[in-house]
Design a protein around this motif. Structure first.
Motif, PDB file in Angstrom:
ATOM      1  N   ASP A  69       0.707  -0.678  -0.193  1.00 54.91           N
ATOM      2  CA  ASP A  69       0.069   0.082   0.328  1.00 54.91           C
ATOM      3  C   ASP A  69       0.520   1.041  -0.259  1.00 54.91           C
ATOM      4  OD1 ASP A  69      -2.294  -1.435   0.258  1.00 54.91           O
ATOM      5  OD2 ASP A  69      -1.744  -1.617   2.574  1.00 54.91           O
ATOM      6  N   GLY A  70       0.390   2.406  -0.801  1.00 52.22           N
ATOM      7  CA  GLY A  70       0.956   3.642  -0.781  1.00 52.22           C
ATOM      8  C   GLY A  70       2.655   3.576  -1.649  1.00 52.22           C
ATOM      9  N   SER A  71       3.184   4.556  -1.607  1.00 51.00           N
ATOM     10  CA  SER A  71       4.216   4.279  -2.389  1.00 51.00           C
ATOM     11  C   SER A  71       4.991   2.986  -3.338  1.00 51.00           C
ATOM     12  CB  SER A  71       5.365   5.632  -2.421  1.00 51.00           C
ATOM     13  OG  SER A  71       6.097   5.863  -3.011  1.00 51.00           O
ATOM     14  N   LYS A  72       4.837   2.966  -4.120  1.00 50.99           N
ATOM     15  CA  LYS A  72       5.908   1.720  -4.593  1.00 50.99           C
ATOM     16  C   LYS A  72       7.405   2.036  -4.466  1.00 50.99           C
ATOM     17  CE  LYS A  72       3.939   1.276  -9.045  1.00 50.99           C
ATOM     18  NZ  LYS A  72       3.931   0.540  -9.997  1.00 50.99           N
ATOM     19  N   PHE A  73       8.017   3.943  -4.489  1.00 53.92           N
ATOM     20  CA  PHE A  73       8.636   3.928  -4.489  1.00 53.92           C
ATOM     21  C   PHE A  73       9.227   4.115  -3.229  1.00 53.92           C
ATOM     22  CE2 PHE A  73      12.052   7.172  -3.778  1.00 53.92           C
ATOM     23  CZ  PHE A  73      13.420   6.514  -4.440  1.00 53.92           C
ATOM     24  N   GLY A  74       8.482   4.103  -2.092  1.00 52.76           N
ATOM     25  CA  GLY A  74       8.699   3.528  -0.890  1.00 52.76           C
ATOM     26  C   GLY A  74      10.020   2.323  -0.952  1.00 52.76           C
ATOM     27  N   ILE A  75       8.888   1.408  -1.167  1.00 55.06           N
ATOM     28  CA  ILE A  75       8.913  -0.562  -0.982  1.00 55.06           C
ATOM     29  C   ILE A  75      10.356  -0.556  -1.671  1.00 55.06           C
ATOM     30  CG2 ILE A  75       7.948  -2.318  -1.410  1.00 55.06           C
ATOM     31  CD1 ILE A  75       5.119  -1.335  -1.622  1.00 55.06           C
ATOM     32  N   TYR A  76      10.292  -0.218  -2.751  1.00 47.76           N
ATOM     33  CA  TYR A  76      11.584  -0.342  -3.519  1.00 47.76           C
ATOM     34  C   TYR A  76      13.203   0.113  -2.714  1.00 47.76           C
ATOM     35  CZ  TYR A  76       8.802  -0.391  -7.599  1.00 47.76           C
ATOM     36  OH  TYR A  76       7.633  -0.862  -8.731  1.00 47.76           O
ATOM     37  N   ARG A  77      13.029   1.131  -2.527  1.00 46.72           N
ATOM     38  CA  ARG A  77      14.200   2.067  -1.142  1.00 46.72           C
ATOM     39  C   ARG A  77      13.870   1.112   0.122  1.00 46.72           C
ATOM     40  NH1 ARG A  77      12.553   7.946  -0.698  1.00 46.72           N
ATOM     41  NH2 ARG A  77      11.046   7.025   0.511  1.00 46.72           N
ATOM     42  N   GLU A  78      13.051   1.039   0.339  1.00 47.57           N
ATOM     43  CA  GLU A  78      12.655  -0.369   2.157  1.00 47.57           C
ATOM     44  C   GLU A  78      14.153  -1.390   1.562  1.00 47.57           C
ATOM     45  OE1 GLU A  78      10.111  -2.909   5.206  1.00 47.57           O
ATOM     46  OE2 GLU A  78       9.529  -2.064   3.486  1.00 47.57           O
ATOM     47  N   VAL A  79      13.437  -1.634   0.261  1.00 43.76           N
ATOM     48  CA  VAL A  79      14.297  -3.434  -0.301  1.00 43.76           C
ATOM     49  C   VAL A  79      15.991  -3.100  -0.305  1.00 43.76           C
ATOM     50  CG1 VAL A  79      14.176  -5.040  -1.956  1.00 43.76           C
ATOM     51  CG2 VAL A  79      12.467  -4.388  -0.974  1.00 43.76           C
ATOM     52  N   GLN A  80      16.032  -2.097  -0.593  1.00 44.69           N
ATOM     53  CA  GLN A  80      17.049  -1.596  -2.060  1.00 44.69           C
ATOM     54  C   GLN A  80      18.736  -1.789   0.012  1.00 44.69           C
ATOM     55  OE1 GLN A  80      19.208  -1.065  -4.888  1.00 44.69           O
ATOM     56  NE2 GLN A  80      20.904  -1.060  -3.529  1.00 44.69           N
ATOM     57  N   ASN A  81      17.658  -0.459   0.973  1.00 47.16           N
ATOM     58  CA  ASN A  81      18.078   0.045   2.274  1.00 47.16           C
ATOM     59  C   ASN A  81      18.372  -1.551   2.564  1.00 47.16           C
ATOM     60  OD1 ASN A  81      18.295   2.668   1.458  1.00 47.16           O
ATOM     61  ND2 ASN A  81      16.347   2.641   3.030  1.00 47.16           N
ATOM     62  N   LEU A  82      17.568  -2.767   2.828  1.00 41.34           N
ATOM     63  CA  LEU A  82      17.958  -3.644   3.522  1.00 41.34           C
ATOM     64  C   LEU A  82      19.283  -4.746   2.912  1.00 41.34           C
ATOM     65  CD1 LEU A  82      14.052  -5.348   3.964  1.00 41.34           C
ATOM     66  CD2 LEU A  82      15.987  -4.670   6.151  1.00 41.34           C
ATOM     67  N   TYR A  83      19.052  -4.907   1.528  1.00 39.60           N
ATOM     68  CA  TYR A  83      20.313  -5.249   0.745  1.00 39.60           C
ATOM     69  C   TYR A  83      21.660  -4.771   0.792  1.00 39.60           C
ATOM     70  CZ  TYR A  83      22.871  -7.403  -2.938  1.00 39.60           C
ATOM     71  OH  TYR A  83      24.003  -7.961  -3.498  1.00 39.60           O
ATOM     72  N   ASP A  84      21.527  -3.879   0.686  1.00 36.91           N
ATOM     73  CA  ASP A  84      22.673  -2.258   1.148  1.00 36.91           C
ATOM     74  C   ASP A  84      23.158  -3.359   3.053  1.00 36.91           C
ATOM     75  OD1 ASP A  84      22.709  -0.632  -1.211  1.00 36.91           O
ATOM     76  OD2 ASP A  84      21.897   0.829  -0.678  1.00 36.91           O
TER      77      ASP A  84
END
Length: 90
Positions: A69-84
């Motif tokens: 729900d909400g921003s897809k960009f926010g979810i992408y950023r969250e997943v990227q941050n977890l990977y980092d």
């Protein structure tokens, strides 16, 4: 483990991708059965390689609004941050 010469061996620590995998499994729960059948093995077999991660991110884009729900960009950023975070040396 890499050996750089006599007496010089560097032992890498195993990286913990469980936080990333847990988040991706939550996202997978939102997908339909066919998408889950394809996406879950990618998550479960994830070893941390860049190419695997890029494939997962590309697939998240294909799933569109189903990923949360909400921003897809926010979810992408969250997943990227977890990977980092998983790749960050401590």
């Amino acid at each position: 483990m890499k050996t750089y010469g006599p007496g010089i061996t560097i032992v890498g620590m195993a990286k913990d991708f469980e936080p990333l995998k847990k988040r991706l499994l939550v996202i997978a729960d939102r997908l339909d059965e066919e998408e889950q059948a394809y996406f879950r093995p990618l998550i479960q077999n994830f070893t941390g390689s860049i190419s695997e991660f890029q494939r997962i991110m590309r697939d998240l884009g294909k799933f569109g609004g189903k990923i949360g729900d909400g921003s897809k960009f926010g979810i992408y950023r969250e997943v990227q941050n977890l990977y980092d975070q998983c790749n960050r040396e401590t």
